[in-house]
Design an enzyme around this catalytic site. Structure first.
Site, PDB file in Angstrom:
ATOM      1  N   GLY A  65       3.503  -9.525  -0.318  1.00  0.00           N
ATOM      2  CA  GLY A  65       2.852  -8.261  -0.593  1.00  0.00           C
ATOM      3  C   GLY A  65       2.340  -7.608   0.668  1.00  0.00           C
ATOM      4  O   GLY A  65       2.760  -7.949   1.780  1.00  0.00           O
ATOM      5  N   CYS A  66       1.420  -6.681   0.521  1.00  0.00           N
ATOM      6  CA  CYS A  66       0.873  -5.946   1.655  1.00  0.00           C
ATOM      7  C   CYS A  66       0.313  -6.898   2.699  1.00  0.00           C
ATOM      8  O   CYS A  66      -0.489  -7.779   2.389  1.00  0.00           O
ATOM      9  CB  CYS A  66      -0.230  -5.007   1.163  1.00  0.00           C
ATOM     10  SG  CYS A  66      -1.095  -4.156   2.485  1.00  0.00           S
ATOM     11  N   PHE A  67       0.733  -6.726   3.929  1.00  0.00           N
ATOM     12  CA  PHE A  67       0.304  -7.667   4.972  1.00  0.00           C
ATOM     13  C   PHE A  67      -1.174  -7.547   5.315  1.00  0.00           C
ATOM     14  O   PHE A  67      -1.742  -8.439   5.924  1.00  0.00           O
ATOM     15  CB  PHE A  67       1.155  -7.574   6.232  1.00  0.00           C
ATOM     16  CG  PHE A  67       1.546  -6.195   6.707  1.00  0.00           C
ATOM     17  CD1 PHE A  67       0.700  -5.104   6.584  1.00  0.00           C
ATOM     18  CD2 PHE A  67       2.780  -5.993   7.313  1.00  0.00           C
ATOM     19  CE1 PHE A  67       1.059  -3.848   7.047  1.00  0.00           C
ATOM     20  CE2 PHE A  67       3.158  -4.742   7.789  1.00  0.00           C
ATOM     21  CZ  PHE A  67       2.291  -3.657   7.655  1.00  0.00           C
ATOM     22  N   TRP A  68      -1.835  -6.463   4.919  1.00  0.00           N
ATOM     23  CA  TRP A  68      -3.272  -6.359   5.170  1.00  0.00           C
ATOM     24  C   TRP A  68      -4.033  -7.519   4.530  1.00  0.00           C
ATOM     25  O   TRP A  68      -4.871  -8.154   5.159  1.00  0.00           O
ATOM     26  CB  TRP A  68      -3.818  -5.052   4.623  1.00  0.00           C
ATOM     27  CG  TRP A  68      -3.326  -3.813   5.289  1.00  0.00           C
ATOM     28  CD1 TRP A  68      -2.629  -3.700   6.460  1.00  0.00           C
ATOM     29  CD2 TRP A  68      -3.495  -2.473   4.799  1.00  0.00           C
ATOM     30  NE1 TRP A  68      -2.360  -2.391   6.730  1.00  0.00           N
ATOM     31  CE2 TRP A  68      -2.872  -1.607   5.743  1.00  0.00           C
ATOM     32  CE3 TRP A  68      -4.090  -1.925   3.674  1.00  0.00           C
ATOM     33  CZ2 TRP A  68      -2.857  -0.218   5.570  1.00  0.00           C
ATOM     34  CZ3 TRP A  68      -4.084  -0.552   3.500  1.00  0.00           C
ATOM     35  CH2 TRP A  68      -3.471   0.297   4.439  1.00  0.00           C
ATOM     36  N   MET A  94       0.812  -1.210   0.000  1.00  0.00           N
ATOM     37  CA  MET A  94       0.000   0.000   0.000  1.00  0.00           C
ATOM     38  C   MET A  94       0.845   1.260   0.000  1.00  0.00           C
ATOM     39  O   MET A  94       0.383   2.324   0.299  1.00  0.00           O
ATOM     40  CB  MET A  94      -0.953   0.013   1.193  1.00  0.00           C
ATOM     41  CG  MET A  94      -0.276  -0.035   2.543  1.00  0.00           C
ATOM     42  SD  MET A  94       0.406  -1.634   2.882  1.00  0.00           S
ATOM     43  CE  MET A  94       0.892  -1.496   4.575  1.00  0.00           C
TER      44      MET A  94
END
Length: 217
Positions: free
Chosen positions: A51-54, A1
């Site tokens: 990738g984005c940990f969200w 992000m």
């Protein structure tokens, strides 16, 4: 992000991002792990970066047998394990998640199958669209020799099976895990209408539920 800070993303609509369609709306059909980690009593830990940990957290926190998922950083030092420093792409860290799970309910190999087939695209190098940079790389951080062996064997198994149209970029790495800031934890669950979550992570969760209905709720 990193391409837009969370506050900036929240201030605009999804359509304003002007980004192409999501790529994780369906799980990639891949074989199960042939050589898995034997189940043991008690809880176990897995650390995965993709990738984005969200989004990674959003997928794995819904897996049957998973007790908790923590977003954080792996591969660098404790001193540089902050979002501002990791975002410089000079710390060696990858955005990662630490999964605590019951291996008698869900195996390490099953977690890897989800990781490769739906949680991220393992063929992307030093990034995970729409985010770019080594902090968004595909990497597995085994917590013991059995996990390391299983991870390497599964990558080789998927490569032989030509499971993906491009080479698998995932690396098996070493390094400690450090939890991320509190505002990153349970981000998708706490912010379901966030434009980034709606655009990139909700499709992953939907794909995981569709492909693994008895495993992902």
């Amino acid at each position: 992000m990193k391409f837009l800070l969370p506050v900036a993303i929240a201030a605009i609509g999804v359509g304003a991002l002007s980004i192409p369609p999501a790529t994780a709306e369906r799980a990639v059909p891949i074989p199960t792990v042939v050589s898995d980690v034997p189940p043991t009593p008690g809880l176990a830990t897995a650390v995965l970066a993709g990738g984005c940990f969200w989004g990674m957290e959003a997928v794995f926190e819904r897996v049957k047998g998973v007790k908790s998922v923590v977003s954080g950083y792996a591969g660098g030092t404790r001193q540089t394990a902050t979002y501002d420093q990791v975002s410089t792409e000079r710390t060696g860290h990858a955005e990662a998640i630490r999964i605590t799970y019951d291996p008698r309910v869900v195996s390490y190999g099953t977690l890897l199958r989800l990781y490769f087939s739906v949680a991220h695209d393992p063929t992307q190098v030093n990034g995970q669209y729409p985010d770019s940079g080594p902090s968004y790389r595909s990497a597995i951080f085994p917590q013991n020799p059995s996990q390391a062996l299983t991870a390497r064997r599964y990558i080789a198994q998927l490569t032989r099976a030509k499971a993906f149209p491009k080479p698998i970029a995932t690396k098996v790495e070493t390094g400690a895990f450090y939890p991320a800031e509190a505002y990153h934890q349970d981000f998708a669950r706490r912010n379901p209408s966030h434009p980034y979550i709606m655009r990139w992570d909700r499709p992953k969760v939907a794909a995981a539920k569709a492909a693994y209905p008895g495993l992902v709720g």
